[in-house]
Design an enzyme around this catalytic site. Structure first.
Site, short mmCIF file in Angstrom:
data_model
loop_
_atom_site.label_atom_id
_atom_site.label_comp_id
_atom_site.label_asym_id
_atom_site.label_seq_id
_atom_site.Cartn_x
_atom_site.Cartn_y
_atom_site.Cartn_z
N ASP A 121 41.30 33.80 34.12
CA ASP A 121 39.76 33.88 33.58
C ASP A 121 39.85 35.02 32.35
O ASP A 121 38.98 35.88 32.33
CB ASP A 121 38.78 34.22 34.55
CG ASP A 121 37.60 33.87 34.44
OD1 ASP A 121 37.43 33.02 33.32
OD2 ASP A 121 36.47 34.18 34.79
N LYS A 161 30.71 47.11 41.38
CA LYS A 161 30.52 45.65 41.59
C LYS A 161 29.91 45.38 42.87
O LYS A 161 30.57 45.63 43.84
CB LYS A 161 31.53 44.92 41.15
CG LYS A 161 31.24 43.46 41.06
CD LYS A 161 32.56 42.80 40.45
CE LYS A 161 32.85 41.32 40.82
NZ LYS A 161 33.97 40.46 40.18
N ILE A 176 24.37 47.48 34.91
CA ILE A 176 25.02 47.04 33.65
C ILE A 176 25.37 45.94 33.57
O ILE A 176 26.11 45.32 32.65
CB ILE A 176 26.14 48.17 33.32
CG1 ILE A 176 27.08 48.14 34.39
CG2 ILE A 176 25.48 49.62 33.21
CD1 ILE A 176 28.52 48.95 34.31
N GLY A 177 25.13 45.11 34.52
CA GLY A 177 25.69 43.74 34.52
C GLY A 177 25.07 42.96 35.66
O GLY A 177 24.74 43.56 36.78
N ALA A 195 26.46 38.66 41.94
CA ALA A 195 26.84 40.05 41.94
C ALA A 195 26.42 40.97 40.81
O ALA A 195 25.46 40.47 39.78
CB ALA A 195 28.47 40.02 41.42
#
Lengths: 554, 340
Positions: free
Chosen positions: A148, A54, A30-31, A36
């Site tokens: 961030d 992750k 999904i990412g 990563a």
């Protein structure tokens, strides 16, 4: 501050998720980012919980693991409904797995790009910002900086609940002393004077991190995030990312930020409420001390009639493709550009280096249009001595001036590219002043702005005209040089005769004259020195004559 | 939290005393009525938060050194530190974090330019046993670990830990499955092995045999990538430290050690390879190489030279290139004379 939820002391560390990769069933990606990947996975042994994992490639990070240690520690010690904490973390060969709750709606950024490319409605923005502020208030109270804040780090669940994620670059103000005094470790890369974060969202004091920065840097980023939610992207983000800073500057030159996104009409028929503009304006104050704290911002009128998170679920999630689908659509694009905009980490060294390259030296926030105009510094190598006329760090104590003139040249990025040349420097400073002079460019405001530019206190009535003129001349010269650099670059890159368009004949002539004047000045200087030398030799010869120490003459 | 304490003008010493009373209460077995206990625990948490605010300041004010000194003095006048550390498991998460920060900060507070925390810990060194054993408890590990790292800033405390039986446990703690805890233990271990140079050199010379036997077998030859990588990096740091030169000389004279390092050089992980090189070069640069070391190097000469020929790091590093060139020269010039 946020409500303290007392947890029963008897419960041991949350639910116990297995520390073994075989206990998880990976459902899909999904990412992904530089080092990563984020998976959606199932954990059959814990009520078949759906989790996000992750997976960070540790071999790609050169440094020791203090950054990861701190990130996982932060994630396991923070406990707040608006903060995405980790179930557990463990290593799987060379990768670090961080198991987190799965947020089914994905990042706000991905919601924007798939459903609201031109921005969300204010009530939605209010809910998201409020929930994020709750998280920030908790974090700051704990002495943590997130560093961030951006829409891609704000995640949403199917019920509309919002959580702040990604502590890859977060820091604790309670730790730096310890870390810096620890001579044997090279972990100082995380001290709070370091540049961390993602450039579009970075506060000026983070970019110019000479003096360190605190919680207020997060508030700035929240302001940029507000713009991101309102417009569909942070300032300048619609431009394709590329490797080199110079290329990026040349590409962005002459483009207004939202021009391509909003079409040619300048206000895009979007109206924002006064309280929203005020909120963003407060967050984007150049002076960190003047930005309100997260706690204070929560009391801002913009959040007065703020809806609950179910409002988000109703308004944002209808017809939204699944996270996996969104990733598939976006994923291709992302990987092509070799960029990481989705929910991923930036803690890789190369990423940090890239972050450094994308510095923006200052911002001009235009509250009326809810626009923010960045000011880019150039590569230090291309700087000329002309800048030395401008005040250096020492004189920048007056809080108003955040744009540094030393070692940097200013490029004004403006929507009206035909704006008269001279007005640019004025506009650059305009928003920086402690007393913001917005919109009007009457002679008087120009003068006070310009005087602050050359280091004269604008409150003092008398203005040193000579200093001002010399400052201005030098400024103009540096702008000219900058302009010619950019033109050369465009010429090189495109092989087109863009130069003619951008440089009028007069300006070219002016440049030639200026250059010749400098040459003449140099020539004079050299002449004078030669004469001095000659004189010196004459004296020596006459001296040698009498003392007969002729050996000293050659 | 602002405004919460404004109405109570308590001195820092008052806060410490009240905290102490509450800690003593909290330590007692919970026989009293539950509701009262909850109230007291909540008050205890508030007090700990206030101690933190005095020591660190808050968003509105910087810490006042006079107040910090008062607090510190009162804290160590009696056994409050021990009480607080013992009570951490009874606190909620937020109070645990506050307590950790308070304990950490107190280690650096000076009263009359003296670190009184150091004196206190010397007299109460058994507290360290509690902190170290915290690594065995998933819930306490990160809190006690952080406190422990602050305490070993004091040389005498570090010496105690190094020479204690706990030292052996670190080899296991470093490899705990929970990454956050394992990493915390590794950070503490590294701190122990690098912070106080003379103490470390002394420890290593006295405990050389068991220490490096464990280090090699449990860490350098671990099946866990991250353990190997951290261990070989730390080994380089230790051996390259001038104060450990005697230990280094001993280490690079062992053929077993060389074999382990050569295996690490062959790893597919670039990061491990590079760190291993920084240790391997010491074997090669040793001017008094024992015959068996020379023998191994000569036997593997062509393989090593081939390896170094393609051995590059991403970033340009003059020192690395120079080291590599020297290692290559040393190996190329070796003659297996004493073996013949």
């Amino acid at each position: 501050m946020a409500v303290h939820h007392e947890e029963p002391t008897s419960t041991s560390r949350k639910l116990h998720f297995p520390l073994d990769s075989s206990a998880y069933q990976i459902l899909g990606e999904i990412g992904s980012g530089v080092s990563a990947v984020v998976y959606k996975a199932l954990c059959p042994s814990v009520n078949s919980a759906v989790v996000a994992i992750k997976s960070i490639d540790l071999d790609r990070s050169r440094s020791d693991f203090d950054a990861f240690r701190r990130e996982t520690k932060t994630m396991s010690l923070l406990s707040h409904p608006n903060i995405l904490s980790a179930h557990c973390s463990f290593t799987v060969d060379r990768r670090l797995w961080v198991v987190m709750p799965f947020m089914s709606a994905g990042s706000i950024q991905s919601v924007i790009s798939s459903s609201f490319p031109n921005g969300m409605s204010e009530p939605c923005i209010a809910v998201i910002l409020k929930e994020t502020l709750n998280a920030l208030s908790y974090l700051h109270d704990q002495g943590h900086l997130h560093r961030d804040i951006k829409a891609s780090n704000i995640l949403m669940d199917s019920d509309g609940s919002v959580k702040l994620a990604d502590f890859g670059v977060s820091a604790s103000v309670y730790e730096p002393n310890y870390l810096n005094s620890n001579s044997s470790s090279k972990t100082s890369s995380f001290r709070l004077t370091d540049v961390a974060g993602t450039p579009y969202w970075m506060a000026p004091e983070v970019v110019h991190s000479h003096n360190g920065y605190g919680c207020k840097a997060d508030i700035w980023s929240l302001g940029i995030t507000a713009l991101e939610l309102a417009h569909g992207g942070p300032p300048l983000s619609h431009l394709p990312p590329s490797k080199s800073l110079l290329l990026r500057i040349t590409k962005r030159f002459n483009f207004s930020d939202y021009e391509t996104r909003g079409g040619t009409d300048k206000n895009k028929s979007k109206k924002f409420s006064k309280s929203f503009k005020d909120l963003v304006g407060l967050c984007l104050d150049q002076d960190p001390n003047k930005r309100p704290s997260a706690e204070k911002l929560l009391k801002h009128s913009f959040f007065k009639n703020c809806k609950g998170v179910d409002f988000l679920a109703k308004n944002l999630l209808n017809g939204l493709p699944s996270v996996e689908e969104r990733f598939r659509v976006l994923g291709g694009v992302l990987s092509k550009n070799d960029e990481d905009e989705d929910e991923d980490d930036d803690d890789d060294e190369s990423a940090r280096a890239r972050v450094r390259n994308r510095r923006i030296s200052g911002w001009n926030f235009n509250e009326d249009g809810l626009d923010l105009h960045p000011v880019f510094p150039t590569e230090s190598g291309s700087d000329s001595g002309g800048n030395s006329v401008f005040p250096t760090e020492s004189s920048s104590e007056s809080v108003g001036k955040m744009v540094r003139f030393s070692g940097e040249t200013i490029i004004r990025l403006s929507s009206e590219s035909h704006e008269s040349f001279l007005s640019s420097p004025g506009r650059v400073v305009e928003e920086e002043g402690a007393h913001l002079v917005r919109g009007d460019e009457s002679g008087e405001s120009m003068e006070s702005n310009l005087s602050s530019l050359v280091g004269v206190d604008s409150n003092a009535g008398g203005v040193d005209r000579e200093a001002m003129v010399s400052g201005l001349t030098a400024f103009m010269r540096s702008l000219d040089e900058q302009r010619s650099n950019v033109v050369t670059l465009i010429g090189l890159l495109r092989g087109e005769e863009v130069g003619e368009v951008m440089l009028s004949r007069e300006e070219q002539m002016g440049q030639v004259i200026e250059r010749m004047r400098v040459e003449l000045e140099n020539e004079r200087e050299r002449n004078f020195q030669l004469e001095m030398e000659l004189e010196f030799l004459r004296i020596q010869i006459s001296g040698a004559y009498t003392t007969t120490s002729a050996g000293s003459i050659d | 939290m602002k405004g919460l304490f404004k109405s109570k003008p308590r001195t820092p010493a008052d806060v410490v005393r009240q905290t102490r009373d509450l800690l003593i209460y909290a330590q007692r077995s919970p026989d009293s009525r539950e509701s009262k206990r909850e109230e007291k625990m909540a008050e205890l948490c508030k007090n700990i938060r206030e101690l933190k605010c005095i020591l660190y300041g808050n968003s509105e004010s910087e810490p006042v050194s006079e107040a910090c000194a008062q607090l510190t003095q009162e804290f160590f006048r009696e056994d409050t530190l021990r009480l607080l550390i013992m009570c951490v498991p009874k606190l909620n998460l937020e109070a645990r974090k506050d307590a950790t920060q308070v304990v950490a900060n107190l280690q650096r507070q000076q009263v009359h330019s003296k670190l009184i925390a150091s004196d206190y810990l010397e007299a109460n060194i058994d507290i360290m046993d509690v902190l170290i054993q915290g690594y065995g408890d998933t819930d306490m590990a990160l809190h006690y670990g952080a406190m422990l790292r602050e305490c070993i800033r004091h040389q005498s405390v570090a010496r105690y830990v190094l020479e204690s039986q706990h030292m052996k446990k670190f080899f296991d703690y470093i490899q705990l499955p929970n990454f956050d805890i394992a990493a915390d233990a590794a950070a503490t271990f590294k701190e122990l092995m690098t912070r106080h140079k003379s103490t470390v050199a002394d420890f290593l010379s006295k405990n050389y045999d068991w220490f490096f036997a464990e280090y090699n077998s449990k860490l350098l030859e671990s099946s866990n990538y991250i353990t190997r990588r951290q261990a070989v990096k730390l080994l380089g740091d230790i051996l390259l430290d001038r104060s450990n030169s005697a230990v280094m000389t001993r280490y690079v004279s062992s053929r077993d050690n060389l074999r382990i390092l050569m295996n690490l050089l062959r790893e597919s992980s670039k990061s491990i390879q590079i760190e291993a090189f920084h240790v391997f070069k010491l074997f090669a640069a040793n001017q008094n190489k024992p015959a068996d070391i020379v023998g191994i190097l000569v036997a593997n000469r062509s393989k090593l030279l081939r390896l170094f020929a393609d051995f590059k790091i991403d970033k340009e590093d003059e020192q690395f290139e120079a080291d590599k060139a020297q290692v290559v020269r040393e190996i190329a010039a070796l003659e297996p004379k004493e073996l013949s």
